[in-house]
Design a protein around this motif. Structure first.
Motif, PDB file in Angstrom:
ATOM      1  N   TYR A 169      12.064   8.888  14.473  1.00 28.61           N
ATOM      2  CA  TYR A 169      10.568   7.931  13.809  1.00 28.61           C
ATOM      3  C   TYR A 169       9.546   7.853  14.907  1.00 28.61           C
ATOM      4  CZ  TYR A 169      12.882   5.021  10.550  1.00 28.61           C
ATOM      5  OH  TYR A 169      13.253   4.775   9.164  1.00 28.61           O
ATOM      6  N   ALA A 170       8.252   8.141  13.479  1.00 28.36           N
ATOM      7  CA  ALA A 170       6.759   8.755  14.465  1.00 28.36           C
ATOM      8  C   ALA A 170       6.255   7.890  15.094  1.00 28.36           C
ATOM      9  CB  ALA A 170       6.223   9.409  12.993  1.00 28.36           C
ATOM     10  N   GLN A 171       4.963   8.054  15.255  1.00 28.19           N
ATOM     11  CA  GLN A 171       4.450   7.244  16.177  1.00 28.19           C
ATOM     12  C   GLN A 171       3.548   6.247  15.223  1.00 28.19           C
ATOM     13  OE1 GLN A 171       1.689   9.191  18.977  1.00 28.19           O
ATOM     14  NE2 GLN A 171       3.274  10.906  18.518  1.00 28.19           N
ATOM     15  N   ASN A 172       3.611   6.852  13.958  1.00 35.70           N
ATOM     16  CA  ASN A 172       2.012   6.089  12.867  1.00 35.70           C
ATOM     17  C   ASN A 172       3.559   6.098  11.788  1.00 35.70           C
ATOM     18  OD1 ASN A 172      -0.129   5.676  14.639  1.00 35.70           O
ATOM     19  ND2 ASN A 172      -0.159   8.066  13.930  1.00 35.70           N
ATOM     20  N   GLY A 173       2.905   5.765  10.490  1.00 38.86           N
ATOM     21  CA  GLY A 173       3.225   5.147   9.386  1.00 38.86           C
ATOM     22  C   GLY A 173       3.638   3.949   8.549  1.00 38.86           C
ATOM     23  N   LYS A 201       4.331  12.799  15.539  1.00 43.97           N
ATOM     24  CA  LYS A 201       3.195  11.834  14.964  1.00 43.97           C
ATOM     25  C   LYS A 201       2.834  10.899  13.678  1.00 43.97           C
ATOM     26  CE  LYS A 201      -2.434  11.743  15.419  1.00 43.97           C
ATOM     27  NZ  LYS A 201      -3.245  13.048  14.701  1.00 43.97           N
ATOM     28  N   ASP A 202       3.110  11.488  12.749  1.00 43.06           N
ATOM     29  CA  ASP A 202       3.270  10.623  11.555  1.00 43.06           C
ATOM     30  C   ASP A 202       4.177  10.664  10.660  1.00 43.06           C
ATOM     31  OD1 ASP A 202       0.099  10.190  11.714  1.00 43.06           O
ATOM     32  OD2 ASP A 202      -0.423  12.774  10.841  1.00 43.06           O
ATOM     33  N   GLN A 203       5.079  11.353  10.186  1.00 39.33           N
ATOM     34  CA  GLN A 203       6.164  11.346   9.733  1.00 39.33           C
ATOM     35  C   GLN A 203       7.650  11.640  10.225  1.00 39.33           C
ATOM     36  OE1 GLN A 203       4.698  13.942   6.288  1.00 39.33           O
ATOM     37  NE2 GLN A 203       4.995  12.357   5.042  1.00 39.33           N
ATOM     38  N   ARG A 204       8.121  10.246   9.846  1.00 39.45           N
ATOM     39  CA  ARG A 204       9.798  10.616  10.611  1.00 39.45           C
ATOM     40  C   ARG A 204      10.673  12.064  10.366  1.00 39.45           C
ATOM     41  NH1 ARG A 204      12.500   5.965   6.669  1.00 39.45           N
ATOM     42  NH2 ARG A 204      13.149   6.927   4.099  1.00 39.45           N
ATOM     43  N   ALA A 205      11.064  12.236  10.984  1.00 37.11           N
ATOM     44  CA  ALA A 205      11.710  14.105  11.409  1.00 37.11           C
ATOM     45  C   ALA A 205      13.490  13.760  11.349  1.00 37.11           C
ATOM     46  CB  ALA A 205      11.345  14.572  12.101  1.00 37.11           C
ATOM     47  N   ASP A 206      14.576  14.271  10.793  1.00 38.03           N
ATOM     48  CA  ASP A 206      15.934  14.046  11.250  1.00 38.03           C
ATOM     49  C   ASP A 206      15.812  14.936  12.543  1.00 38.03           C
ATOM     50  OD1 ASP A 206      16.610  13.859   8.973  1.00 38.03           O
ATOM     51  OD2 ASP A 206      17.076  15.682   7.659  1.00 38.03           O
ATOM     52  N   LEU A 207      16.872  15.216  13.108  1.00 40.46           N
ATOM     53  CA  LEU A 207      17.159  15.444  14.548  1.00 40.46           C
ATOM     54  C   LEU A 207      18.803  15.658  14.748  1.00 40.46           C
ATOM     55  CD1 LEU A 207      16.300  15.380  17.126  1.00 40.46           C
ATOM     56  CD2 LEU A 207      16.954  13.511  17.698  1.00 40.46           C
ATOM     57  N   ASN A 263       0.766  -0.778   0.195  1.00 41.61           N
ATOM     58  CA  ASN A 263      -0.053   0.253  -0.205  1.00 41.61           C
ATOM     59  C   ASN A 263       0.915   1.373  -0.158  1.00 41.61           C
ATOM     60  OD1 ASN A 263      -2.420  -0.933   0.603  1.00 41.61           O
ATOM     61  ND2 ASN A 263      -1.779  -2.656   2.003  1.00 41.61           N
ATOM     62  N   GLU A 264      -0.078   2.544  -0.115  1.00 38.79           N
ATOM     63  CA  GLU A 264       0.918   3.992   0.064  1.00 38.79           C
ATOM     64  C   GLU A 264       1.165   4.406   0.845  1.00 38.79           C
ATOM     65  OE1 GLU A 264       2.163   5.257  -3.128  1.00 38.79           O
ATOM     66  OE2 GLU A 264       1.531   3.313  -3.863  1.00 38.79           O
ATOM     67  N   TRP A 265       2.739   5.348   1.962  1.00 37.30           N
ATOM     68  CA  TRP A 265       2.912   4.881   2.951  1.00 37.30           C
ATOM     69  C   TRP A 265       1.810   6.313   2.550  1.00 37.30           C
ATOM     70  CZ3 TRP A 265       6.563   2.494   5.523  1.00 37.30           C
ATOM     71  CH2 TRP A 265       7.143   1.636   5.319  1.00 37.30           C
ATOM     72  N   LEU A 266       1.056   5.631   5.032  1.00 42.37           N
ATOM     73  CA  LEU A 266       0.150   6.672   5.406  1.00 42.37           C
ATOM     74  C   LEU A 266      -0.593   6.874   4.443  1.00 42.37           C
ATOM     75  CD1 LEU A 266       2.525  10.039   5.345  1.00 42.37           C
ATOM     76  CD2 LEU A 266       2.579   8.182   7.411  1.00 42.37           C
ATOM     77  N   ALA A 267      -1.280   5.836   4.428  1.00 39.50           N
ATOM     78  CA  ALA A 267      -2.516   5.308   3.724  1.00 39.50           C
ATOM     79  C   ALA A 267      -3.586   4.688   4.914  1.00 39.50           C
ATOM     80  CB  ALA A 267      -2.490   4.715   1.881  1.00 39.50           C
ATOM     81  N   TYR A 268      -2.619   4.134   5.572  1.00 46.67           N
ATOM     82  CA  TYR A 268      -3.451   3.633   6.629  1.00 46.67           C
ATOM     83  C   TYR A 268      -4.820   4.232   7.666  1.00 46.67           C
ATOM     84  CZ  TYR A 268       0.764   1.245   5.322  1.00 46.67           C
ATOM     85  OH  TYR A 268       1.911   1.485   4.341  1.00 46.67           O
ATOM     86  N   LYS A 312      11.246  -5.871   9.844  1.00 49.57           N
ATOM     87  CA  LYS A 312      10.852  -6.790  11.045  1.00 49.57           C
ATOM     88  C   LYS A 312       9.600  -6.612  11.405  1.00 49.57           C
ATOM     89  CE  LYS A 312      14.315  -8.702  13.873  1.00 49.57           C
ATOM     90  NZ  LYS A 312      15.671  -8.938  14.850  1.00 49.57           N
ATOM     91  N   GLY A 313       9.474  -5.416  11.439  1.00 49.43           N
ATOM     92  CA  GLY A 313       8.654  -4.634  11.929  1.00 49.43           C
ATOM     93  C   GLY A 313       7.277  -5.308  10.727  1.00 49.43           C
ATOM     94  N   TRP A 314       6.993  -5.660   9.901  1.00 50.40           N
ATOM     95  CA  TRP A 314       6.334  -6.104   8.523  1.00 50.40           C
ATOM     96  C   TRP A 314       5.994  -7.386   8.698  1.00 50.40           C
ATOM     97  CZ3 TRP A 314       4.197  -3.030   5.761  1.00 50.40           C
ATOM     98  CH2 TRP A 314       4.107  -1.839   5.330  1.00 50.40           C
ATOM     99  N   GLY A 315       6.075  -8.702   9.890  1.00 49.97           N
ATOM    100  CA  GLY A 315       5.607  -9.875   9.794  1.00 49.97           C
ATOM    101  C   GLY A 315       6.047  -9.708  10.935  1.00 49.97           C
ATOM    102  N   VAL A 316       5.107 -11.707  10.710  1.00 51.07           N
ATOM    103  CA  VAL A 316       4.858 -12.213  12.408  1.00 51.07           C
ATOM    104  C   VAL A 316       6.329 -12.361  12.874  1.00 51.07           C
ATOM    105  CG1 VAL A 316       4.189 -14.304  13.390  1.00 51.07           C
ATOM    106  CG2 VAL A 316       2.157 -12.882  12.056  1.00 51.07           C
ATOM    107  N   ILE A 317       7.133 -12.727  12.790  1.00 48.05           N
ATOM    108  CA  ILE A 317       8.114 -13.753  12.559  1.00 48.05           C
ATOM    109  C   ILE A 317       9.221 -12.892  13.279  1.00 48.05           C
ATOM    110  CG2 ILE A 317      10.559 -14.614  12.406  1.00 48.05           C
ATOM    111  CD1 ILE A 317       8.518 -16.673  10.162  1.00 48.05           C
ATOM    112  N   GLY A 318       9.219 -11.144  12.027  1.00 47.07           N
ATOM    113  CA  GLY A 318      10.455 -10.164  12.348  1.00 47.07           C
ATOM    114  C   GLY A 318       9.458  -9.725  14.030  1.00 47.07           C
ATOM    115  N   ARG A 319       8.423  -9.245  14.103  1.00 48.74           N
ATOM    116  CA  ARG A 319       7.509  -8.460  15.348  1.00 48.74           C
ATOM    117  C   ARG A 319       7.807 -10.091  16.372  1.00 48.74           C
ATOM    118  NH1 ARG A 319       4.031  -4.143  13.460  1.00 48.74           N
ATOM    119  NH2 ARG A 319       2.779  -4.502  14.627  1.00 48.74           N
TER     120      ARG A 319
END
Length: 323
Positions: free
Chosen positions: A218-222, A243-249, A150-155, A304-311
């Motif tokens: 990294y943000a809270q969502n996305g 909240k939604d998009q990562r930012a440089d720090l 899916n497209e990013w931030l379309a969730y 890892k965040g995308w799959g059962v094994i990784g999560r």
């Protein structure tokens, strides 16, 4: 005598008519049986490029996404060809490597090796939408190609979006119930850790990524890893977490994080930048670093965040981190 011959001829004609009628009646039945057999031999999968007919029994599948490799292994299916990850030396993604021994490598997701895929002769090819933009037509000529993602931030508010592709892949193998059971087991595991985090007084977390030239927050969502940390496990975002998009720090902003825990993901090409951070007083004097609450990951959390094994592995690491 003539009357007998006439009767015999008439009876023969009637018999012939019956035989012809029976034969014509059988044809639709045979067609229906043939169609039913064909339907059982295939299934139709709906995806980002429409609907595609694939074999009901898949013997060989080529996968051009780390997430989909995780999904296949989750339901007990081993791919016949997988993409490489350039940032990890053009090999298997390390956290899945032990489960992929002997599986041919077929180039990157962005530039798949079409000749290698042809040699495998897959029944199905699984790709992401970004891959489809470049090579869908070519891959489709090799085998039925399913385009997921899916497209990013379309969730919006859907925190289970990462499961959608897993369930589609499970549908291809008639293993949806198994996939749902695996997701439920993972949720049970997350709940146990969430209860521990809920009971903590200090649970502000900052999820940072050290890149070659910069540092990102990294943000809270996305991204599904963000959702796992802040929604599923219940960490409180640091003071600067967007909240939604990562930012440089910048390092100058580090004191403003006010994070009890820092998760630090370091790119393989960012070791020099990481070294410079270690030498900075702004970094060394950060409370999370001083209190030994800074956790450097193996740099695979974004995969890892995308799959059962990784999560599941992330949850295991978090469990150790908060002990």
């Amino acid at each position: 005598m003539h009357r007998f011959k006439l009767t015999a001829v008439l009876m023969a004609a009637v018999l012939l008519g019956l035989l012809v009628a029976c034969g014509s009646n059988k044809e639709p039945v045979q067609q229906e049986q043939t169609k039913a057999t064909a339907d059982k031999a295939t299934r139709t999968i709906t995806h980002l490029k429409g609907s595609t007919v694939i074999p009901a029994k898949i013997n060989k599948v080529v996968v051009l996404s780390a997430a989909y490799i995780d999904h296949l292994l989750t339901i007990g299916e081993k791919p016949s060809g997988v993409n490489v990850e350039v940032r990890y030396g053009g090999d298997y993604l390390p956290y899945l490597a032990s489960k992929l021994a002997g599986v041919p490598l077929v180039g990157t997701a962005d530039s798949p090796n079409l000749e290698a895929i042809v040699q495998i002769a897959p029944d199905v090819i699984l790709i992401e939408s970004r891959t489809a933009d470049k090579t869908y037509e070519q891959l489709q000529k090799i085998a039925p190609t399913i385009v997921l993602g899916n497209e990013w931030l379309a969730y919006e508010s859907d925190t289970t979006f990462w499961t959608k592709d897993l369930l589609t892949i499970a549908e291809m193998y008639d293993k949806v119930d198994m996939a749902k059971a695996k997701i439920a087991q993972l949720e049970e595991k997350a709940v146990k850790v969430r209860e521990k985090i809920k009971a903590m007084d200090n649970k502000k977390l900052a999820y940072l990524r050290v890149r070659e030239k910069n540092l990102q927050l990294y943000a809270q969502n996305g991204h599904p890893t963000n959702v796992l940390l802040y929604h599923d496990l219940g960490f409180t975002p640091s003071a600067l977490t967007p909240k939604d998009q990562r930012a440089d720090l910048s390092l100058e902003k580090i004191p403003e994080l006010q994070a009890d825990y820092i998760v630090l993901e370091v790119d393989p090409n960012a070791r020099d930048n990481r070294k410079n951070m270690n030498e900075s007083a702004l970094w060394k004097n950060n409370p999370a670093v001083l209190n030994n609450k800074m956790y450097e990951t193996d740099s695979f959390w974004l995969f890892k965040g995308w799959g059962v094994i990784g999560r599941g592995e992330i949850i295991d690491e978090i469990t150790k981190m908060i002990q």
